[in-house]
Design an enzyme around this catalytic site. Structure first.
Site, mmCIF file in Angstrom:
data_model
loop_
_atom_site.group_PDB
_atom_site.id
_atom_site.type_symbol
_atom_site.label_atom_id
_atom_site.label_comp_id
_atom_site.label_asym_id
_atom_site.label_seq_id
_atom_site.Cartn_x
_atom_site.Cartn_y
_atom_site.Cartn_z
ATOM 1 N N GLU A 88 -0.930 -9.818 -0.931
ATOM 2 C CA GLU A 88 -2.355 -10.119 -0.818
ATOM 3 C C GLU A 88 -3.024 -10.232 -2.191
ATOM 4 O O GLU A 88 -3.966 -11.014 -2.369
ATOM 5 C CB GLU A 88 -3.036 -9.063 0.050
ATOM 6 C CG GLU A 88 -2.650 -9.189 1.527
ATOM 7 C CD GLU A 88 -3.128 -8.042 2.382
ATOM 8 O OE1 GLU A 88 -4.021 -8.246 3.219
ATOM 9 O OE2 GLU A 88 -2.611 -6.921 2.220
ATOM 10 N N GLY A 90 0.118 -5.460 0.464
ATOM 11 C CA GLY A 90 -0.958 -5.574 -0.511
ATOM 12 C C GLY A 90 -0.539 -6.294 -1.771
ATOM 13 O O GLY A 90 -1.360 -6.935 -2.441
ATOM 14 N N GLU A 120 3.260 -5.939 7.612
ATOM 15 C CA GLU A 120 2.449 -4.873 8.216
ATOM 16 C C GLU A 120 2.691 -4.677 9.700
ATOM 17 O O GLU A 120 2.545 -3.559 10.221
ATOM 18 C CB GLU A 120 0.959 -5.147 7.965
ATOM 19 C CG GLU A 120 0.496 -4.906 6.531
ATOM 20 C CD GLU A 120 0.719 -6.089 5.622
ATOM 21 O OE1 GLU A 120 0.257 -6.045 4.471
ATOM 22 O OE2 GLU A 120 1.372 -7.074 6.050
ATOM 23 N N ALA A 157 0.839 -1.197 0.000
ATOM 24 C CA ALA A 157 0.000 0.000 0.000
ATOM 25 C C ALA A 157 0.875 1.247 0.000
ATOM 26 O O ALA A 157 2.070 1.191 0.308
ATOM 27 C CB ALA A 157 -0.914 -0.008 1.218
#
Length: 713
Positions: free
Chosen positions: A118, A115, A138, A68
């Protein structure tokens, strides 16, 4: 062309096979809000595309997706309702990928983090090239995965592997990822796209059952109650031991996985969303995101300085071997800059080479390098007793004893030996650079380069600009530090520079309490367990060296006589006079030794209690923290106001990387802002009677009254 955005394009590349490619305008792909919106639009287009038979997800860059856009977090997280809406909407975009009516394959190259990882988890298959690094880091930002990572990963690689990966934030190589089932195949970089196309074709042809591969991610976790309970209990124990109470993110990750384990995808995602939003409002998250931003800022400044450097450092010399000199020589050689290690004693050279060999030997043991690489690195370190061996180097790092007269003589001698354009730096921890520069005919080629011990582990290097040090010299030294793998923070000259200058008021606050009869071990316990320092002040003094700390008080007293006067009756001075030098001779505040198995031991020294007349006076934990931290924060503020350090962010990074300031607190300025400037001023005023170092500056008082921030702008 099926879809074309600023960061994503989708087109058919084979019969019925589409390629969704991340191709941002910048150097890397990342999930900022705009890219997430494009991702959703592109997936919607794919879902309604006729004749679609399969999709590969690729990157146009040497790296897949770095995660992100963290620069958006501080604004996003400022409003809890906004955060809820954002993470709920963003996480469902990944459902769109997972729900495409055709098989999907992610082609992973370089970093696929956060991300980015993910996104690959939402695909049916994952093929990586040998350069790939995959992870969910994270927790290092005080967060958990927010785009479905806590829901999908346990269902792909099992809850035990997933919990370890998520709670530690550990990255995985392509090979390690394949071992746990995180990727389905690993290929050479030039074969990646071909392999992805082949894999999606196999799924289209029915050779791979992609629907069976996808289904477990949509359902409750397939693990029996006993197995899941044992896995969760083990994970909770490990996190409690390693992360402790100061880092809520790994605890929240376990809870999110536990809460969603028996749910289908939507409910499991809701559990993740709820945990994620809660963490965004914690001080630890704000601090750790702040660290990331500060680190990027500092590295950005260093990169800019390195680009502006007009002199390239291709060879170096270190004057003074031993442990520090050997560490500097090792670091230079390890990063590809050959180095001459010069000393006047063969024993010191042997010790320096021994230090480099010991560090490299441990890397070989851990499989980080092989014996051939070790030999190559050692061969690029040239130990010598001869002055002429350094005459052609580009930079000389003086690392002799911390004595201004000795350093001055060595520096003057070297100036006559090295080339006219060679840079000369001093690895001094406290002595004024301007004072040392007086020994040189050309002070424009001189600055400070303060390494921290052990050099190979400590990431910080302070670059100290003297009054006559031009940008060209500073830029070249910053470039050299960066090439050595260090984070360079440029500061202006003063006694102690930045890190040691602000450390001494902290240690003085500690010594003041010990002088009043407070147990040094009790102070250490509070500062380690409650505040979060890796070592309390007594233990830190032993590690640094009581004699070194005592010597430095002389330098600091000369520079700041009213605020940091030398006290010959202080705990540090008394221990130094008694030749209790700390770890280096096995006795300081603590006694050091080894147990029957050869493991190091540390025990409170009973004789010190008598020597220092420690009566066992008790102070609350909050008072102990205030008595040590108020002086440190005040000195940081003074350094910023005086222009010793350029910004609050640089000061935070310097103390995080140079002293081990607790990351969950974010650094001294982040700690100050979290407490609130007005609250800090009120607290400091309670202790103002203890001396100048407890008294806040007018600038801080005015900033607090105006409600301003040290991070504004």
């Amino acid at each position: 062309m099926i879809y074309q955005g600023d960061s994503i394009r989708v087109e058919f590349v084979s019969d019925g096979i589409a390629e969704l490619q991340f191709a941002a305008a910048g150097s890397v792909n990342k999930f900022d809000q705009k890219t997430l919106e494009e991702f959703s639009q592109a997936l919607a287009k794919l879902a309604e595309t006729d004749d679609l038979r399969g999709v590969i997800v690729t990157s146009s860059k040497p790296t897949f997706i770095v995660g992100a856009d963290i620069t958006e977090f501080q604004t996003l997280f400022a409003d809890v309702e906004q955060t809820k809406q954002w993470v709920h909407k963003a996480s469902r975009v990944f459902d769109q990928l997972e729900d495409l009516p055709v098989p999907t394959v992610a082609a992973i190259t370089g970093f696929a983090l956060g991300g980015g990882c993910e996104a690959t988890l939402a695909c049916d298959y994952r093929v990586a090239d040998t350069s790939a690094t995959i992870g969910l880091p994270e927790v290092k930002l005080g967060l958990i995965p927010g785009f479905g990572g806590t829901m999908r990963l346990p269902r792909i690689i099992g809850p035990d592997n997933a919990l370890e990966m998520i709670t530690t934030g550990k990255n995985n190589s392509a090979t390690d990822a394949q071992k746990v089932g995180l990727v389905d195949a690993v290929v050479a970089p030039e074969k990646l796209r071909e392999a992805a196309l082949a894999m999606v074709s196999q799924a289209i042809n029915g050779d791979l059952d992609w629907q069976a591969k996808r289904q477990p991610k949509l359902e409750p976790l397939q693990a029996n109650d006993t197995e899941l309970t044992m896995t969760l209990v083990t994970a909770k124990g490990m996190v409690a031991a390693k992360a402790g109470k100061h880092y809520p993110a790994p605890h929240a990750a376990i809870k999110a996985i536990e809460d969603g384990a028996r749910d289908y995808r939507e409910e499991a995602l809701n559990a993740e969303n709820e945990a994620f939003v809660g963490l965004t409002q914690t001080d630890a998250c704000h601090a750790q995101v702040g660290i990331f931003m500060a680190d990027q800022f500092v590295k950005g400044k260093a990169k800019k300085a390195a680009k502006q450097a007009t002199k390239e450092i291709k060879s170096a010399a270190v004057l003074g071997a031993g442990i520090m000199g050997g560490g500097i020589a090792y670091q230079s050689a390890y990063k590809g800059v050959p180095v001459v290690m010069k000393d006047i004693r063969q024993e010191a050279l042997d010790q320096g080479m021994g230090e480099a060999s010991k560090i490299l030997g441990k890397l070989v043991e851990r499989g980080k390098i092989d014996h051939k690489k070790m030999a190559k690195i050692l061969s690029s370190i040239t130990p010598t007793l001869l002055d002429e061996a350094v005459k052609n180097v580009d930079i000389v790092v003086e690392a002799v004893v911390e004595n201004p007269d000795v350093k001055g003589k060595v520096l003057a001698q070297m100036e006559d030996i090295v080339a006219d354009d060679a840079i000369i730096v001093s690895n001094t921890s406290t002595i004024s650079i301007d004072r040392l520069a007086k020994n040189l005919k050309d002070p424009s080629r001189f600055c400070g380069m303060h390494f921290f011990n052990p050099v190979h582990k400590m990431p910080l290097v302070e670059i100290i600009r003297g009054e006559k040090t031009p940008d060209e010299t500073v830029n070249a030294v910053v470039a050299y530090a960066s090439r050595m793998g260090k984070t360079a923070v440029v500061v202006n000259d003063c006694p102690g520079f930045l890190v040691n200058r602000v450390l001494f008021p902290y240690l003085a606050g500690f010594a003041g309490m010990v002088d009043e009869g407070v147990d040094f071990a009790a102070i250490d316990k509070v500062m380690e367990k409650k505040f979060g320092w890796p070592m309390g002040p007594a233990y830190l003094s032993d590690v640094v060296g009581i004699d070194t700390a005592d010597h430095c008080t002389v330098v600091m007293a000369e520079g700041f006589p009213s605020r940091m006067p030398r006290d010959t009756d202080s705990a540090i001075a008394k221990l130094a006079a008694a030749e209790r030098y700390g770890q280096k001779n096995g006795k300081g505040f603590y006694n050091y030794g080894t147990d029957k198995k050869g493991r190091p031991t540390k025990e409170k020294a009973p004789e010190v209690y008598d020597m220092l007349d420690i009566t066992g006076k008790e102070l609350s934990a909050d008072e102990i923290i205030a008595r040590t931290m108020v002086p440190m924060v005040n000195e940081c503020v003074r350094c910023l106001e005086e222009g010793i350090v350029g910004s609050a962010a640089e000061c935070d990074i310097a103390l995080l990387y140079g002293l081990g300031f607790p990351p969950f607190r974010g650094g001294p300025f982040r700690y100050l802002e979290t407490m609130g400037l007005a609250n800090f001023v009120e607290l400091a005023d309670k202790y103002a009677h203890l001396g100048e170092m407890y008294q806040v500056t007018d600038g801080l008082r005015e900033k607090a009254k105006a409600g301003k921030s040290y991070f504004a702008g």
